[in-house]
Design a protein around this motif. Structure first.
Motif, PDB file in Angstrom:
ATOM      1  N   HIS A  17       0.763  -1.165  -0.278  1.00  0.00           N
ATOM      2  CA  HIS A  17       0.000  -0.134  -0.020  1.00  0.00           C
ATOM      3  C   HIS A  17       0.795   1.254  -0.040  1.00  0.00           C
ATOM      4  N   TYR A  18       1.969   1.157   0.686  1.00  0.00           N
ATOM      5  CA  TYR A  18       2.914   2.392   0.767  1.00  0.00           C
ATOM      6  C   TYR A  18       3.892   2.369  -0.519  1.00  0.00           C
ATOM      7  N   GLY A  85       1.366  10.849  -0.107  1.00  0.00           N
ATOM      8  CA  GLY A  85       0.902   9.531  -0.481  1.00  0.00           C
ATOM      9  C   GLY A  85       0.297   9.231  -1.593  1.00  0.00           C
ATOM     10  N   SER A  86       0.118   9.965  -2.572  1.00  0.00           N
ATOM     11  CA  SER A  86      -0.336   9.932  -3.814  1.00  0.00           C
ATOM     12  C   SER A  86       0.741   9.032  -4.989  1.00  0.00           C
ATOM     13  N   GLN A  91       6.314   8.640  -7.673  1.00  0.00           N
ATOM     14  CA  GLN A  91       7.142   8.947  -8.827  1.00  0.00           C
ATOM     15  C   GLN A  91       8.076  10.000  -8.492  1.00  0.00           C
ATOM     16  N   GLU A  92       7.760  10.938  -7.789  1.00  0.00           N
ATOM     17  CA  GLU A  92       8.779  12.050  -7.470  1.00  0.00           C
ATOM     18  C   GLU A  92       9.803  11.657  -6.727  1.00  0.00           C
ATOM     19  N   TYR A 107       5.283   6.441   3.126  1.00  0.00           N
ATOM     20  CA  TYR A 107       5.176   6.045   1.615  1.00  0.00           C
ATOM     21  C   TYR A 107       6.328   6.588   0.794  1.00  0.00           C
ATOM     22  N   SER A 108       7.075   5.378   0.148  1.00  0.00           N
ATOM     23  CA  SER A 108       8.055   5.693  -0.407  1.00  0.00           C
ATOM     24  C   SER A 108       8.597   4.441  -1.220  1.00  0.00           C
TER      25      SER A 108
END
Length: 385
Positions: A17-18, A85-86, A91-92, A107-108
């Motif tokens: 999920h993350y 979290g998007s 991607q960034e 998130y990573s």
């Protein structure tokens, strides 16, 4: 056996999920001038990363700040906002040369060898035990994330010998600890008088107003019962002991910020929980009243006045978290009731206090010189070239 299997499956689900298995982003090239920043899991422009980024603005960097909804307005020109979290945030991160964060990343995507992850952490020093030193009191999911985060991290920033040793011994960290000082403390050490003016203007007070900041930490049960609720006598004591007109800014910890409306306010007692940058409040304050918050150490680095209000010390230590320091060994006056708080204000001895602060900073081996943000910014430039 079944319980352990269930726990493992739950952790794997969380990692998915993350975005921790998003290896497909590795097909995208890394952009050498891109820096992706996050603080407090999506909060806006603040803490040490704010002051590092301020030294990098308008220098041809693509600076991306990962923010939660309604935090975009805190960012300055030259910083690009992306929702925390998007998929775009993943991607960034996957295409950035530099990752900059003040908490364990949630998130990573998987990190590549050419990328540099700098962890500023969110305090110059800690009172409450954390990470491996508090392993038995932390959730399994957090421990999983913390250990994996530590393996990805290249550098941590330390403000003292004490913190440097703690990061090396207790953070599952094998990277390099840089003795830079704490970027967020530069503002306090360098005494930027313009900050007081901004705070006074924000709260629509007189430019000459003196501020006391009441900033307690949170309790697990999110109770406000041990907090100060009546401030009129405190305000009067400050005006008697230190002269001038005083206002009291009340700021709750982010974990219980939603309860700020349940505190008591009156004329000269102001809700400051939503003010964008805690460091600016500390810089503007002439005196801090807190309990177990690490903000006491920010003030100590700058030689500013702090009084601890700890009516529940025994219960807190027993039920919440063990501590690195005995409260009695800290350089701050301690009050355990509203009455003793007034006494500590009236009897505050600046000479004795400064002596204790100097001794404490020497004991912890402080690195703070007021140039940490610039030092780290220059290091980031070197990584990007």
């Amino acid at each position: 056996m079944f319980r352990k299997l269930k726990q493992t499956l739950c952790l794997l689900k969380q990692r998915w999920h993350y975005g921790n298995f998003a290896y497909h982003y590795w097909f995208l090239p890394i952009q050498k001038n891109k820096i992706v920043v996050s603080t407090h899991y999506g909060r806006g422009y603040g803490d040490s990363p704010k002051y590092i980024v301020a030294e990098l603005l308008n220098q041809n960097f693509d600076i991306v700040w990962l923010v939660a909804e309604n935090q975009e307005s805190t960012l300055p020109d030259g910083v690009r906002s992306v929702r925390f979290g998007s998929k775009q945030a993943l991607q960034e991160l996957a295409t950035a040369k530099i990752w900059l964060d003040n908490c364990r990343q949630k998130y990573s995507p998987p990190k590549r060898g050419q990328q540099v992850y700098i962890q500023t952490w969110h305090s110059p020093l800690r009172l409450k035990k954390i990470e491996q030193d508090a392993e038995n009191q932390l959730p399994v999911a957090y421990l999983d994330r913390a250990k994996r985060d530590a393996k990805k991290c290249n550098y941590m920033l330390a403000g003292s010998d004490f913190s440097r040793t703690m990061y090396q011994n207790s953070f599952w960290f094998d990277g390099e600890v840089l003795p830079t000082g704490t970027p967020r403390c530069d503002l306090l050490i360098n005494e930027d008088t313009a900050v007081h003016g901004r705070v006074a203007q924000y709260f629509e007070t007189k430019p000459t107003m003196k501020f006391a900041l009441y900033a307690p930490t949170f309790r697990k049960d999110a109770s406000l019962s041990v907090y100060l609720q009546k401030f009129s006598d405190v305000k009067q004591a400050l005006e008697t002991r230190f002269s001038g007109e005083w206002a009291i800014l009340v700021r709750l910890h982010p974990n219980i910020a939603k309860l700020a409306g349940d505190m008591s306010y009156s004329e000269g007692v102001i809700n400051a929980t939503d003010y964008p940058d805690m460091q600016e409040l500390l810089a503007a304050a002439d005196l801090l009243i807190t309990d177990y918050s690490s903000s006491m150490f920010d003030m100590a680095m700058a030689g500013k006045k702090t009084i601890l209000y700890t009516p529940d010390a025994a219960e807190y230590i027993a039920n919440e978290r063990a501590m690195y320091f005995d409260l009695q060994d800290l350089p701050f006056p301690i009050a355990t009731s509203p009455e003793t708080l007034l006494t500590q204000i009236h009897q505050f001895d600046a000479t004795t206090y400064q002596y204790k602060l100097a001794l404490f900073n020497q004991q912890i081996g402080s690195y703070e010189k007021g140039n940490a943000a610039l030092t780290v910014a220059n290091q980031i430039k070197a990584f990007c070239h």
